[in-house]
Design a protein around this motif. Structure first.
Motif, PDB file in Angstrom:
ATOM      1  N   THR A   1     -12.023  -2.470  -1.029  1.00  0.00           N
ATOM      2  CA  THR A   1     -11.089  -1.376  -0.781  1.00  0.00           C
ATOM      3  C   THR A   1      -9.938  -1.882   0.087  1.00  0.00           C
ATOM      4  N   GLY A   2      -8.702  -1.530  -0.293  1.00  0.00           N
ATOM      5  CA  GLY A   2      -7.530  -1.929   0.487  1.00  0.00           C
ATOM      6  C   GLY A   2      -6.301  -1.959  -0.396  1.00  0.00           C
ATOM      7  N   THR A   3      -5.203  -2.383   0.172  1.00  0.00           N
ATOM      8  CA  THR A   3      -3.996  -2.537  -0.644  1.00  0.00           C
ATOM      9  C   THR A   3      -4.182  -3.750  -1.546  1.00  0.00           C
ATOM     10  N   LEU A   4      -3.374  -3.822  -2.586  1.00  0.00           N
ATOM     11  CA  LEU A   4      -3.469  -4.949  -3.509  1.00  0.00           C
ATOM     12  C   LEU A   4      -3.259  -6.264  -2.765  1.00  0.00           C
TER      13      LEU A   4
ATOM     14  N   TYR B   1     -19.192  -9.454  -9.887  1.00  0.00           N
ATOM     15  CA  TYR B   1     -18.750  -8.194 -10.486  1.00  0.00           C
ATOM     16  C   TYR B   1     -18.144  -7.348  -9.361  1.00  0.00           C
ATOM     17  N   VAL B   2     -16.884  -6.946  -9.537  1.00  0.00           N
ATOM     18  CA  VAL B   2     -16.165  -6.322  -8.434  1.00  0.00           C
ATOM     19  C   VAL B   2     -15.583  -4.966  -8.844  1.00  0.00           C
ATOM     20  N   SER B   3     -15.874  -3.952  -8.025  1.00  0.00           N
ATOM     21  CA  SER B   3     -15.244  -2.629  -8.150  1.00  0.00           C
ATOM     22  C   SER B   3     -14.160  -2.544  -7.077  1.00  0.00           C
ATOM     23  N   ILE B   4     -12.942  -2.216  -7.481  1.00  0.00           N
ATOM     24  CA  ILE B   4     -11.797  -2.265  -6.573  1.00  0.00           C
ATOM     25  C   ILE B   4     -11.166  -0.885  -6.417  1.00  0.00           C
ATOM     26  N   THR B   5     -10.933  -0.496  -5.179  1.00  0.00           N
ATOM     27  CA  THR B   5     -10.217   0.741  -4.869  1.00  0.00           C
ATOM     28  C   THR B   5      -8.930   0.380  -4.145  1.00  0.00           C
ATOM     29  N   LEU B   6      -7.794   0.694  -4.772  1.00  0.00           N
ATOM     30  CA  LEU B   6      -6.489   0.379  -4.192  1.00  0.00           C
ATOM     31  C   LEU B   6      -5.983   1.553  -3.371  1.00  0.00           C
TER      32      LEU B   6
ATOM     33  N   VAL C   1      -7.840   4.315  -7.586  1.00  0.00           N
ATOM     34  CA  VAL C   1      -6.728   4.528  -6.667  1.00  0.00           C
ATOM     35  C   VAL C   1      -7.106   5.638  -5.694  1.00  0.00           C
ATOM     36  N   ASP C   2      -6.953   5.362  -4.415  1.00  0.00           N
ATOM     37  CA  ASP C   2      -7.261   6.356  -3.380  1.00  0.00           C
ATOM     38  C   ASP C   2      -6.182   6.269  -2.303  1.00  0.00           C
ATOM     39  N   ASN C   3      -5.208   7.190  -2.383  1.00  0.00           N
ATOM     40  CA  ASN C   3      -4.146   7.237  -1.377  1.00  0.00           C
ATOM     41  C   ASN C   3      -3.808   8.699  -1.089  1.00  0.00           C
ATOM     42  N   GLN C   4      -2.849   8.927  -0.218  1.00  0.00           N
ATOM     43  CA  GLN C   4      -2.513  10.299   0.163  1.00  0.00           C
ATOM     44  C   GLN C   4      -2.062  11.112  -1.042  1.00  0.00           C
TER      45      GLN C   4
ATOM     46  N   LEU D   1      -5.779  16.013  -5.834  1.00  0.00           N
ATOM     47  CA  LEU D   1      -7.148  16.493  -6.044  1.00  0.00           C
ATOM     48  C   LEU D   1      -7.395  17.794  -5.285  1.00  0.00           C
ATOM     49  N   GLU D   2      -6.866  17.870  -4.078  1.00  0.00           N
ATOM     50  CA  GLU D   2      -7.040  19.082  -3.273  1.00  0.00           C
ATOM     51  C   GLU D   2      -6.369  20.284  -3.925  1.00  0.00           C
ATOM     52  N   GLU D   3      -5.221  20.065  -4.561  1.00  0.00           N
ATOM     53  CA  GLU D   3      -4.487  21.159  -5.195  1.00  0.00           C
ATOM     54  C   GLU D   3      -5.183  21.675  -6.441  1.00  0.00           C
TER      55      GLU D   3
END
Length: 386
Positions: A283-286, A301-306, A331-334, A340-342
């Motif tokens: 998890t992190g920026t690219l 084997y890698v799962s990536i969250t940008l 992708v997980d950012n503001q 998702l909240e909306e």
């Protein structure tokens, strides 16, 4: 009596789009190597040999080579195998009488008539005999003809009653149960599960450990994380490999059980297993993920969250230059969290029959007739084992 406790090999499984053939062959060879060095009194495999009920020729070949490798060890090591919910009972039990002559004992099906019993294998050590009861995966409907007058209504009742028919001597003999079900502890305490496992909605497939508490050891299969269920002697050994991203924190091991006399304490040892490739989360920026890539992780084997707030340029192409087995990119950012909240609404939870009624109405433009409802109710009852 020292024996290996294995389960849930899921031979033939893929991790996202990647074949695990090479990984499974390597880990099965490591288990075979342990068997050569330790020479246990038995090897127990508690179900889900294959990932599908109709395994590929490649998957069957991998398992055949594993059994052949174990069979070459002298003196012969008895191998006890049951079917799991992913296996075909008929396919797995094929040629079982021939295999028995080579000390390989298969149990594909549970008793289905009043005259049948759970398959029992008696082994001996310096302390005397140990009775192994091989109980494959079962639903209440599987044993309906065993209890014609009063069939069991739940998974827990079905397992309890099918075991009670055996008149097991718990006082003087050592007994081991091999079972593939979703067991829960006292008070309904459920064990930890993973994304790669499927458990029924509402817990209809739960089995209470009270029905198996008399055994000296219960070798369980079905759940992918190694763990005890209420007692040290009732255990899931877990999978030999990581089969989902949710298992990335697991430490996969080979469970070795030592059963001494009735008076002695059970001994559990967990031997480390060493996969070719690990399963990891990043998890992190690219830029952070690319800069932090260690050499020993590049084949995993890698799962990536940008977490980049601005979409980076061709992230998959850049990541695949560093990691050879990218499972997924999230992708997980503001911006995504706000979206998702909306749109997030509390989903309406319906029972399966009501959900099917809605589906039928949407597809056909009309409600089901009373006759159709009765047919579907019978089908749902059959699925639930009622």
């Amino acid at each position: 009596m020292k024996f290996f406790h294995l389960s849930d090999m899921h031979i033939g499984k893929q991790l996202h789009r990647y074949s695990l053939k090479e990984d499974q062959e390597a880990i099965l060879w490591e288990i075979t190597d342990y068997a050569w060095k330790i020479h246990p009194d038995a090897i127990v495999i508690a179900g889900d040999i294959y990932d599908k009920s109709t395994p590929s020729a490649e998957a069957v070949t991998i398992f055949d080579r594993f059994l052949t490798g174990l069979a070459e060890i002298t003196p012969k090591i008895p191998i006890l195998i049951i079917s799991g919910n992913h296996d075909s009972a008929e396919r797995l039990q094929y040629a079982s009488e021939i295999l028995k002559k080579n000390h390989i004992y298969m149990a594909g099906s549970v008793p289905e008539t009043e005259g049948e019993r759970i398959r029992k294998v008696i082994l001996k050590d310096e302390e005397g005999e140990v009775d192994f009861y091989l109980l494959p995966f079962m639903k209440p409907s599987y044993v309906r003809n065993v209890f014609r007058d009063n069939p069991p209504e739940s998974y827990s009742e079905a397992v309890k009653r099918i075991i009670e028919r055996e008149n097991i001597d718990y006082d003087t003999r050592r007994n081991v149960l091999v079972s593939h079900q979703f067991y829960v502890g006292d008070g309904g305490e459920a064990p930890k599960t993973c994304d790669s496992e499927v458990c029924s909605v509402g817990g209809i497939d739960q089995v209470d450990t009270a029905g198996v508490a008399g055994f000296d050891y219960v070798a369980l299969g079905h759940l992918h994380g190694a763990q005890k269920v209420g007692s040290e002697k009732i255990r899931y050994c877990g999978t030999p490999l990581k089969y989902s991203v949710s298992e990335c924190g697991h430490h996969k091991t080979l469970t070795v059980v030592t059963l001494k006399s009735k008076k002695d304490v059970l001994q559990i040892e967990e031997l480390p297993l060493h996969p070719i490739r690990d399963v990891r989360k990043k998890t992190g920026t690219l830029e952070e993920i690319l800069a932090g890539a260690r050499e020993e992780e590049r084949e995993d084997y890698v799962s990536i969250t940008l977490t980049d707030e601005i979409d980076p340029y061709k992230p998959r192409e850049q990541l695949e230059r560093v990691y050879s087995h990218v499972l997924e990119i999230r992708v997980d950012n503001q911006r995504t969290r706000k979206k998702l909240e909306e749109t997030e609404e509390e989903p309406e939870v319906k029972d399966p029959f009501s959900a099917f009624e809605d589906f039928y109405r949407e597809m056909q433009g009309k409600d089901m007739s009373e006759e159709e409802k009765k047919v579907m109710e019978q089908i749902f009852d059959e699925v639930k084992g009622e």
